[in-house]
Design an enzyme around this catalytic site. Structure first.
Site, PDB file in Angstrom:
ATOM      1  N   LYS A   1      29.060  28.979 -12.727  1.00  0.00           N
ATOM      2  CA  LYS A   1      28.216  27.843 -12.342  1.00  0.00           C
ATOM      3  C   LYS A   1      28.965  26.566 -12.712  1.00  0.00           C
ATOM      4  CE  LYS A   1      23.392  26.264 -12.992  1.00  0.00           C
ATOM      5  NZ  LYS A   1      22.137  26.567 -13.731  1.00  0.00           N
TER       6      LYS A   1
ATOM      7  N   SER B   1      18.158  27.135 -10.821  1.00  0.00           N
ATOM      8  CA  SER B   1      19.202  26.222 -10.364  1.00  0.00           C
ATOM      9  C   SER B   1      20.561  26.887 -10.157  1.00  0.00           C
ATOM     10  CB  SER B   1      19.374  25.124 -11.414  1.00  0.00           C
ATOM     11  OG  SER B   1      19.832  25.692 -12.632  1.00  0.00           O
TER      12      SER B   1
ATOM     13  N   SER C   1      16.505  29.668 -14.712  1.00  0.00           N
ATOM     14  CA  SER C   1      17.461  29.350 -13.649  1.00  0.00           C
ATOM     15  C   SER C   1      18.423  30.464 -13.269  1.00  0.00           C
ATOM     16  CB  SER C   1      18.279  28.113 -14.021  1.00  0.00           C
ATOM     17  OG  SER C   1      17.533  26.954 -13.761  1.00  0.00           O
TER      18      SER C   1
END
Lengths: 462, 475
Positions: free
Chosen positions: A57, A132, A156
């Site tokens: 990420k 996310s 997330s």
């Protein structure tokens, strides 16, 4: 297969994913992959992740690629140091394949709040992959990489894992170093893992877990080992918290949970009813605690030392701050900074922040009571619905926040939890959540492996 | 109308650590800008703070030296505000659970004699960086070498009643902290900074008046001057029916005036909250007790001991203990065999002059002891010894006796030489000789002085008198 060949294949799959319009990556290059392969080939062949390509990420810092947090305010930023988790994964033989798209600064539940465009659900381009960590989830779901790092502040990883039909594991808070994870809500943030299987995720987690002298919030306890998968769940008592099974639960999710319950029982576990009454306050509590910490954590993006700088028409330092931050942060980030600033303000602190801290403790106490009361694990749906459509909730922040209603409380309590696929609803994956006691990550993963195998025989799941 | 002045002081001292509060960067003064920085003190994305154990130890030590209670649990908090010298957009400090509370400083008030001022709290925090306005024309530059330097903030109760008392309090506070080895307390290098809160009220009133805060005080003398100026301003306002507003003021030392920096309405809401990156600071009671036991002798105790052990006057003990280094030096000189009062006189004289000038001791204690011993043994005169001291200060490697020889300052006791000088003096002053012989005995001093002068200070005065007596009694 040699690391060099894996690197080439991974590059080809990344290129194909780009061509298919997934928009799941913010940075990758064949040169970097090839360099990773060369580096890995010098490591012992029996290192635990030898040659495994992993996506990160884009809020986890590396020195050989930009780290932008999907924000204009960090466009082009390259860190001079590397996150502890990445150093450990690389040391275990993993190859960093790509930096994955995400909601800006990890704020969102759909990966529509990226400054660099939304991530597309690999199974249905009209839908969101969750967030996310949507880019990481999509890359694993699309078979581009076997595992990827995401980060959790309030679900997330588990929520997009559920949406995308992959395994998503959030470790206990303090299990994995946050050094080099760009902070959002520091008391909640956990580097977490997506895998195609429980074992893939567990191996990655084991390789990067453990005390880090650079992060005072990691616990000085023995590192996690790759758990021995259980063959059955005999002797386990698994709690079903009634607050997590509302009457209006989406029928597809309800069907998936029924399948999970049946499989659990068939594996020999005893299912018991438990109550976690304060979980009802998890979302509002989370939306006080996380923004408060975020407002402080994001204050450093001021255009003074790094990142793009906007001077502002009026001149002077205030104008520089306003222009840099006003143009650099997207609307959701600005909203959370405003919420966080508000709840910490003189005169509001007691009503919001202090009260939220008290409720947070009550939420955690519920879990502790359940676990000390003889329950080994908890089983709940991960999300109230399967993946929703792009644009469906972007106009309604609260509706978006409620996509995390089943995952937030666990983050506030600092517990280990995972999502694993338990079915499909109209072609879209449905996930179930297993929650373990604090620092019982291994036991939770061992049980999840048994459930995964039992469900894997079910054609409805995959 | 008479007014009572009420003053409380906030003092920031830099703790004497090798590295910064939350990272391993060195704490130095005067190095090229931004040469001691790292991801943590630059506030780079993803970096985390690690508390400096030595800073915690020094702060606890300082707190104990001030009689504070050091708490087993204290909490680091974020103080949020934007400024270009503050890399993270917040300062890590301590707020509602500070390291230590409730201490006291006993000091000599110029007006009220011996008094105590309470210490409200002592907490740990990190320093900000520095803005450089003169380095690039029309631009401001940021130097973050200082960012993250460990500080202890020491807040007094509003127990101080005059600007002169404020200065006396600071002098004593500084002494205690230097003795405890907590800080260098150098205002020039910014390792001690003072903010002062001041208000006035009619005598007998117990409620506090509206206070103002004076910043930018770069010496103890300026603290006193600034508070005088602000007191005068407040009294002027009060007596002309004006309203004293809660404002922050800057002292302009050149003009001797205070100027408004910002009003209460513009003041910051710092939105303190516990720093989630740092677990509460937990100190074991046993560890705190060890720090207490390890405290060195503090100024008050030392003053009493110097008086008692060495039999020197109270005034001498006060002066000598004013600076820990001076007291140490004095004790070393005595330990090297010099009589205490003699040692005190030297240390309070030429030694203190050079200390005040250079901050150090150009002549080491053993050398000074050797020099003073030369005086005691009559090898050199006191006047000659002072010249030798000045010589040694320039060339510290010399032996005092060798210097005395080289400068020709060794006292002459040889009868022949003394007689020759005496005869020359008597021949040159027949009038005085006649007056002495007719009964003006006090002229003996005159003759001794003349002999000393003629011998360029080399004649041993003890040897001169008998020769003079002998010659003058001859008719």
């Amino acid at each position: 297969m040699s690391a060099a060949a894996v690197a080439r294949d991974t590059g080809a799959r990344l290129a194909a994913a780009d061509a298919a319009g997934l928009n799941a990556t913010l940075y990758w290059s064949q040169e970097l992959l090839d360099a990773e392969a060369r580096r890995v080939e010098a490591l012992p062949a029996d290192s635990s992740l030898h040659g495994m390509p992993i996506a990160l990420k884009d809020n986890i810092v590396t020195t050989d690629a930009p780290t932008t947090c999907a924000s204009r305010i960090l466009a082009g930023y390259v860190s001079p140091y590397e996150a502890t988790a990445v150093t450990r994964l690389r040391g275990a033989g993993a190859m960093v394949a790509a930096k994955a798209n995400m909601d800006e600064f990890a704020m969102g539940s759909s990966t529509e709040h990226s400054a660099f465009g939304r991530v597309v659900h690999p199974l249905d381009p009209s839908r969101v992959p969750g967030g996310s960590s949507g880019g990481s989830a999509a890359l694993v779901a699309a078979g581009v990489v076997p595992a990827a790092l995401g980060s959790e502040t309030g679900g997330s990883v588990r929520q997009p894992a559920s949406f995308c039909g992959v395994v998503g594991v959030k470790p206990s808070y303090g299990r994995v170093s946050r050094f080099g994870l760009v902070a959002f809500g520091s008391s909640l943030d956990c580097i977490s893992v997506f895998g195609r299987t429980v074992d893939d995720a567990a191996r990655v987690l084991a390789a990067m877990s453990g005390h880090d002298p650079l992060d005072r919030t990691t616990l000085d306890r023995p590192s996690m080992r790759r758990p021995e998968p259980r063959r059955d769940l005999r002797g386990l008592r698994i709690g079903l918290p009634r607050e997590y099974f509302p009457a209006d639960l989406h029928p597809g999710v309800a069907a998936g949970m029924e399948r999970a319950r049946r499989a659990t029982r068939e594996l020999g576990a005893e299912l018991v009813d438990v109550s976690l009454p304060h979980s009802a306050f998890a979302v509002p509590t989370y939306y006080i605690v996380a923004p408060a910490e975020a407002a402080a954590n994001l204050a450093r993006y001021d255009g003074v030392r790094y990142g793009p700088r906007r001077i502002g028409a009026a001149g002077g330092i205030q104008a520089l701050y306003q222009a840099t931050r006003g143009e650099g942060f997207g609307p959701e980030v600005q909203r959370r900074i405003l919420i966080g600033t508000y709840v910490l303000s003189a005169g509001y602190y007691d009503a919001y922040y202090r009260k939220a801290q008290r409720v947070r403790k009550l939420i955690a106490d519920d879990f502790r009571r359940a676990f000390t009361g003889g329950v080994d694990l908890l089983l709940t749906p991960t999300t109230p619905t399967p993946a929703f459509r792009a644009g469906e909730k972007t106009g309604d922040p609260v509706a978006m926040y409620l996509a995390d209603v089943f995952v937030c409380a666990i983050s506030l309590a600092g517990l280990p939890a995972l999502s694993l696929p338990v079915g499909r609803s109209e072609g879209l994956p449905v996930g179930a959540q297993l929650i373990g006691p604090f620092f019982e990550d291994e036991a939770m993963l061992a049980a999840a492996a048994a459930l995964e195998r039992a469900l894997g025989a079910d054609a409805e799941v995959r | 109308m008479a007014w009572e002045t009420v003053i409380g002081l906030e003092v920031h001292v830099q703790l004497r650590t090798r590295t910064k509060m939350f990272c391993g960067c060195r704490t130095t003064f005067g190095d090229p800008p931004n040469t001691h920085v790292c991801p943590t003190c630059l506030g780079l994305p993803g970096a985390l703070p690690l508390p400096n154990a030595e800073a915690v130890r020094l702060a606890a030590r300082g707190a104990l030296a001030l009689g504070c209670t050091v708490h087993e649990i204290s909490v680091f908090a974020r103080k949020n505000y934007f400024y270009p010298d503050l890399p993270k957009g917040y300062q890590i400090s301590q707020f509602d659970q500070p390291l230590a509370t409730r201490g006291r400083v006993a000091f000599e008030s110029p007006e009220r004699g011996r008094i105590e001022a309470g210490i409200t709290r002592l907490h740990l925090e990190e320093d900000a960086g520095k803005l450089l306005h003169d380095r690039f024309p029309g631009k401001t530059a940021v130097d973050l070498n200082r960012a993250g330097t460990p500080l202890a903030e020491i807040v007094s109760e509003p127990d101080i009643r005059s600007p002169a008392e404020a200065r006396a309090y600071l002098t004593t506070l500084r002494q205690v902290l230097v003795y405890a080895g907590v800080s260098d307390c150098s205002m020039e290098q910014g390792s001690l900074r003072v903010d002062a809160n001041i208000s006035i009220r009619p005598p007998g009133e117990t409620a506090l008046g509206t206070k103002t805060e004076v910043k930018n005080l770069n010496s103890f003398a300026n603290v006193e001057r600034a508070l005088e100026a602000e007191r005068t301003r407040q009294i002027g306002l009060a007596e002309t029916g004006g309203r004293i507003a809660q404002v922050t003021l800057l002292f302009d030392a050149g003009a001797g005036e205070v100027r408004e920096l910002r009003s209460k309405e513009e003041s910051h809401d710092y939105r303190y909250f516990p720093d989630p990156d740092l677990p509460p600071l937990v100190l074991a009671p046993g560890w705190i007790a060890e720090q207490q036991a390890a405290l060195p002798e503090l100024p008050e105790a030392r003053r009493a001991r110097l008086e008692a052990d060495y039999g020197i006057p109270a005034y001498d003990a006060l002066v000598l203990t004013g600076e820990m280094d001076l007291a140490n030096y004095f004790e070393s000189v005595v330990a090297a065999g010099v009589e205490a009062k003699m040692a005190a006189n030297w240390v309070m004289g030429d030694v203190m002059s050079s200390f005040n000038e250079t901050g150090g001791f150009p002549v080491g204690a053993p050398r000074l002891a050797a020099l003073v011993t030369l005086v005691r043994d009559g090898v050199v005169s006191h006047q000659a010894a002072r010249r030798i001291y000045a010589e040694l200060a320039q060339h510290p490697d010399q032996d005092p006796r060798a210097a005395a020889d080289r400068l020709g300052l060794v006292q002459v006791r040889d009868q022949g030489a003394l007689s020759a000088w005496v005869d020359e003096v008597l021949t040159a002053h027949p009038g005085e000789v006649a007056r002495y012989r007719s009964g003006e005995a006090k002229l003996m001093g005159f003759f001794v002085g003349q002999v000393m002068k003629r011998s360029q200070g080399k004649a041993d005065p003890k040897g001169v008198q008998p020769v003079l007596h002998e010659r003058l009694s001859r008719r």
